[in-house]
Scaffold this motif. Structure first.
Motif, PDB file in Angstrom:
ATOM      1  N   GLU A   1      -4.156   1.447 -14.579  1.00 45.48           N
ATOM      2  CA  GLU A   1      -3.203   1.189 -15.777  1.00 45.48           C
ATOM      3  C   GLU A   1      -1.786   2.214 -15.649  1.00 45.48           C
ATOM      4  OE1 GLU A   1      -5.672   1.788 -19.152  1.00 45.48           O
ATOM      5  OE2 GLU A   1      -6.844   0.068 -18.735  1.00 45.48           O
ATOM      6  N   ALA A   2      -2.237   3.510 -14.993  1.00 50.51           N
ATOM      7  CA  ALA A   2      -0.902   4.450 -14.808  1.00 50.51           C
ATOM      8  C   ALA A   2      -0.160   3.597 -13.716  1.00 50.51           C
ATOM      9  CB  ALA A   2      -1.484   5.506 -14.320  1.00 50.51           C
ATOM     10  N   LEU A   3      -0.459   3.086 -12.754  1.00 48.66           N
ATOM     11  CA  LEU A   3       0.337   2.531 -11.723  1.00 48.66           C
ATOM     12  C   LEU A   3       0.980   1.324 -12.216  1.00 48.66           C
ATOM     13  CD1 LEU A   3      -1.969   2.819  -8.769  1.00 48.66           C
ATOM     14  CD2 LEU A   3      -0.192   4.282  -9.267  1.00 48.66           C
ATOM     15  N   ILE A   4       0.384   0.691 -13.014  1.00 46.06           N
ATOM     16  CA  ILE A   4       0.894  -0.687 -13.535  1.00 46.06           C
ATOM     17  C   ILE A   4       2.313  -0.390 -14.471  1.00 46.06           C
ATOM     18  CG2 ILE A   4       0.736  -2.652 -15.201  1.00 46.06           C
ATOM     19  CD1 ILE A   4      -2.314  -2.920 -14.236  1.00 46.06           C
TER      20      ILE A   4
ATOM     21  N   THR B   1       0.769  -1.220   0.065  1.00 47.60           N
ATOM     22  CA  THR B   1      -0.020   0.065  -0.121  1.00 47.60           C
ATOM     23  C   THR B   1       0.842   1.383  -0.064  1.00 47.60           C
ATOM     24  OG1 THR B   1      -1.821  -1.064   1.234  1.00 47.60           O
ATOM     25  CG2 THR B   1      -1.898   0.964   1.431  1.00 47.60           C
ATOM     26  N   PRO B   2       1.858   1.237   0.857  1.00 49.70           N
ATOM     27  CA  PRO B   2       2.814   2.435   0.675  1.00 49.70           C
ATOM     28  C   PRO B   2       3.487   2.991  -0.837  1.00 49.70           C
ATOM     29  CG  PRO B   2       3.418   1.304   2.637  1.00 49.70           C
ATOM     30  CD  PRO B   2       2.389   0.531   1.885  1.00 49.70           C
ATOM     31  N   THR B   3       3.715   1.528  -1.397  1.00 51.96           N
ATOM     32  CA  THR B   3       4.020   1.828  -2.761  1.00 51.96           C
ATOM     33  C   THR B   3       3.275   2.590  -3.653  1.00 51.96           C
ATOM     34  OG1 THR B   3       5.605  -0.257  -2.443  1.00 51.96           O
ATOM     35  CG2 THR B   3       4.962   0.462  -4.840  1.00 51.96           C
ATOM     36  N   VAL B   4       1.627   1.883  -3.528  1.00 54.56           N
ATOM     37  CA  VAL B   4       0.825   2.661  -4.207  1.00 54.56           C
ATOM     38  C   VAL B   4       0.568   4.180  -3.978  1.00 54.56           C
ATOM     39  CG1 VAL B   4      -1.778   3.001  -4.597  1.00 54.56           C
ATOM     40  CG2 VAL B   4      -0.775   0.830  -4.337  1.00 54.56           C
TER      41      VAL B   4
END
Length: 235
Positions: A57-60, A25-28
């Motif tokens: 999709e942007a996070l991926i 979650t901190p990475t998100v």
């Protein structure tokens, strides 16, 4: 202002996105800060980010990039701005269309009939999709039941096979012990018979020795008598 979000589009929290992408979650939150720092727009509820499919999709793209994160974020922001500008142009075109609606009631009625037919077709497609989804869920449920039945049958078959193997092993051990006892009894019997034969042979040898001794004594007695008689005549 975000205009690319569809009505009733599913939204996700940071925790749900982390589970979907297999990251913490901190990475998100870190990826969200990098995107915002480069000009990306998120839908927010106060200070809390709300993620839709395009955001995921942007996070991926950030997760899987080999380039520096800020450089990838700039590319993502550029694409988002292009998308939003395209939506703005579409809205303007639609507004102009509504402004240029025909004043003729018959023409307007024709347009409304076309729109009603398209709406009915869309509803029919939605109903068909709903039925397909229902059938798919039913098939998935049946497959799950079949899988459960197959797994149960395999488990029962394995248990039965294991029980048969144990039973056969026990029978073989019992048969082996029986044969071993029989062999031991036969061996004991043979040993007794051999000992009896030895005893009988020993008795026969003793009897033969006694007989031979008596025979020798019987043969010796006449010789002694004749020797006494000869001794008399010799005098």
């Amino acid at each position: 202002m975000r205009r690319d979000i569809q009505p009733n589009e599913q939204a996700f929290s940071s925790k749900e996105v982390a589970e979907k992408l297999g990251i913490a979650t901190p990475t998100v939150r870190k990826y969200g800060q990098i995107l915002e720092r480069n000009g990306y727009e998120f839908l927010k509820d106060g200070d809390r980010r709300i993620f839709v499919q395009s955001d995921i999709e942007a996070l991926i793209a950030l997760r899987d990039t080999d380039k520096p994160l800020d450089e990838t974020a700039k590319d993502i922001v550029y694409k988002q701005k292009e998308c939003l500008e395209g939506l703005n142009e579409t809205e303007i075109a639609i507004s102009d269309t509504y402004g240029n609606l025909p004043q003729d009631p018959k023409r307007l009625e024709e347009i409304l009939v076309i729109l009603a037919n398209e709406l009915a077709a869309t509803r029919e497609i939605n109903v068909q999709l709903t039925n397909d989804m229902s059938q798919l869920k039913t098939q998935v449920s049946r497959l799950q039941q079949d899988h459960h039945v197959i797994s149960s049958n395999i488990g029962n078959s394995a248990q039965k096979t294991h029980a048969k193997i144990e039973k056969l092993t026990e029978q073989q051990m019992t048969h082996y012990e029986t044969l071993l006892q029989q062999e031991q009894q036969i061996s004991d019997f043979l040993q007794k018979e051999i000992q009896n034969m030895r005893d009988e042979q020993k008795k026969e040898w003793n009897s033969q020795n006694v007989f031979n001794k008596r025979l020798e004594e019987a043969i010796q007695q006449p010789k002694e008598k004749w020797a006494w008689l000869f001794s008399i005549f010799g005098k």
